[in-house]
Design a protein around this motif. Structure first.
Motif, PDB file in Angstrom:
ATOM      1  N   ILE A   1      -6.045  22.380  31.416  1.00  0.00           N
ATOM      2  CA  ILE A   1      -5.118  21.307  31.060  1.00  0.00           C
ATOM      3  C   ILE A   1      -5.832  20.352  30.126  1.00  0.00           C
ATOM      4  CG2 ILE A   1      -3.775  19.351  31.924  1.00  0.00           C
ATOM      5  CD1 ILE A   1      -3.373  21.006  34.507  1.00  0.00           C
ATOM      6  N   LEU A   2      -5.166  20.057  29.031  1.00  0.00           N
ATOM      7  CA  LEU A   2      -5.654  19.092  28.065  1.00  0.00           C
ATOM      8  C   LEU A   2      -4.881  17.808  28.313  1.00  0.00           C
ATOM      9  CD1 LEU A   2      -7.537  18.766  25.657  1.00  0.00           C
ATOM     10  CD2 LEU A   2      -5.722  19.695  24.215  1.00  0.00           C
ATOM     11  N   LEU A   3      -5.582  16.782  28.790  1.00  0.00           N
ATOM     12  CA  LEU A   3      -4.951  15.513  29.145  1.00  0.00           C
ATOM     13  C   LEU A   3      -5.229  14.486  28.067  1.00  0.00           C
ATOM     14  CD1 LEU A   3      -3.474  13.609  31.111  1.00  0.00           C
ATOM     15  CD2 LEU A   3      -5.682  13.256  32.267  1.00  0.00           C
ATOM     16  N   GLY A   4      -4.185  14.028  27.415  1.00  0.00           N
ATOM     17  CA  GLY A   4      -4.289  12.956  26.433  1.00  0.00           C
ATOM     18  C   GLY A   4      -3.980  11.634  27.092  1.00  0.00           C
ATOM     19  N   VAL A   5      -4.819  10.644  26.844  1.00  0.00           N
ATOM     20  CA  VAL A   5      -4.640   9.310  27.420  1.00  0.00           C
ATOM     21  C   VAL A   5      -4.562   8.318  26.264  1.00  0.00           C
ATOM     22  CG1 VAL A   5      -5.582   7.578  29.000  1.00  0.00           C
ATOM     23  CG2 VAL A   5      -5.985  10.012  29.441  1.00  0.00           C
TER      24      VAL A   5
ATOM     25  N   ALA B   1      -6.227  25.341  25.570  1.00  0.00           N
ATOM     26  CA  ALA B   1      -5.319  24.681  26.510  1.00  0.00           C
ATOM     27  C   ALA B   1      -4.172  25.590  26.945  1.00  0.00           C
ATOM     28  CB  ALA B   1      -4.749  23.410  25.886  1.00  0.00           C
ATOM     29  N   ASP B   2      -3.944  25.618  28.251  1.00  0.00           N
ATOM     30  CA  ASP B   2      -2.756  26.280  28.794  1.00  0.00           C
ATOM     31  C   ASP B   2      -1.590  25.300  28.864  1.00  0.00           C
ATOM     32  OD1 ASP B   2      -3.792  28.956  29.487  1.00  0.00           O
ATOM     33  OD2 ASP B   2      -5.132  27.806  30.789  1.00  0.00           O
ATOM     34  N   LEU B   3      -1.904  24.003  28.836  1.00  0.00           N
ATOM     35  CA  LEU B   3      -0.894  22.949  28.922  1.00  0.00           C
ATOM     36  C   LEU B   3      -1.469  21.671  28.338  1.00  0.00           C
ATOM     37  CD1 LEU B   3       1.861  21.865  30.127  1.00  0.00           C
ATOM     38  CD2 LEU B   3       0.556  21.309  32.173  1.00  0.00           C
ATOM     39  N   PHE B   4      -0.647  20.945  27.585  1.00  0.00           N
ATOM     40  CA  PHE B   4      -1.013  19.636  27.049  1.00  0.00           C
ATOM     41  C   PHE B   4      -0.165  18.596  27.765  1.00  0.00           C
ATOM     42  CE2 PHE B   4      -0.086  16.161  24.031  1.00  0.00           C
ATOM     43  CZ  PHE B   4      -1.380  15.687  23.828  1.00  0.00           C
ATOM     44  N   VAL B   5      -0.830  17.551  28.275  1.00  0.00           N
ATOM     45  CA  VAL B   5      -0.135  16.460  28.964  1.00  0.00           C
ATOM     46  C   VAL B   5      -0.594  15.146  28.352  1.00  0.00           C
ATOM     47  CG1 VAL B   5       0.296  15.319  31.179  1.00  0.00           C
ATOM     48  CG2 VAL B   5      -0.142  17.786  31.118  1.00  0.00           C
ATOM     49  N   LEU B   6       0.343  14.363  27.847  1.00  0.00           N
ATOM     50  CA  LEU B   6       0.045  13.039  27.311  1.00  0.00           C
ATOM     51  C   LEU B   6       0.558  12.017  28.318  1.00  0.00           C
ATOM     52  CD1 LEU B   6      -0.846  11.038  25.153  1.00  0.00           C
ATOM     53  CD2 LEU B   6       1.307  11.486  23.941  1.00  0.00           C
ATOM     54  N   ALA B   7      -0.387  11.433  29.082  1.00  0.00           N
ATOM     55  CA  ALA B   7       0.003  10.492  30.143  1.00  0.00           C
ATOM     56  C   ALA B   7      -1.098   9.448  30.330  1.00  0.00           C
ATOM     57  CB  ALA B   7       0.252  11.240  31.452  1.00  0.00           C
TER      58      ALA B   7
END
Length: 181
Positions: free
Chosen positions: A5-9, A79-85
């Motif tokens: 998971i690629l987490l963007g903050v 990344a299997d998933l990108f999440v911007l949170a």
């Protein structure tokens, strides 16, 4: 096989909640790579997210740690998933219009089209309701991003309204649904 998971903050008062999200994702067995905007580092330190994710936090698109890799391309490909949170109004606007002036937006724009992309807006109610922001959210959805809707709550600015980051449990449920569909 472990999912990545690629987490963007991005820069929002709710950026501190990225620590809990990162911790929960690690406890569920995911590999987590965190990318932060400069504004996000004003709310939570990269070191906190590095310790929780067990991976270096990416901040600068021009900083290449390995000579044989382009960091933002490598992260996007793995990344299997990108999440911007949280997704701030500023970062949503940059992504909606294709700006890649920081590590987070450059990486998001480099994601393969098949990679699922989530974003969880967090901002003042008036900012969220602004027609420009609403148009930017619509553009992201048309580009294949899935919104995790903000909730109604007492906001940091002191007003009660829609705009607070979705509950971490809601974000986790959405991630699980997408990765285990």
């Amino acid at each position: 096989m472990t999912k990545t998971i690629l987490l963007g903050v991005s820069g929002s008062i709710s950026a501190y909640k990225a620590a809990d999200l990162t911790s929960q994702l690690k406890k569920r067995g995911y590999t987590v790579h965190v990318i932060m905007t400069e504004a996000a580092t004003r709310f939570i330190t990269p070191l906190t997210l590095q310790v929780l994710s067990k991976n270096p936090v990416s901040l600068d698109v021009m900083e290449e740690k390995l000579a044989d890799q382009i960091n933002h391309i490598q992260l996007a490909q793995e990344a299997d998933l990108f999440v911007l949170a949280p997704a701030s109004a500023n970062t949503i606007a940059h992504l909606a219009h294709g700006f890649s002036n920081n590590m987070l937006t450059a990486t998001a724009l480099a994601l393969p089209s098949h990679t699922p992309k989530l974003f969880a807006p967090a901002m003042n109610t008036e900012m969220l309701n602004n027609p420009i922001t609403q148009d930017n959210i619509k553009r992201l959805k048309e580009a294949g991003f899935t919104e995790i809707s903000p909730k109604n709550s007492l906001l940091a600015c002191g007003i009660k309204g829609r705009g607070a980051l979705a509950d971490i449990d809601t974000i986790l449920e959405t991630i699980e649904e997408i990765l285990h569909a």
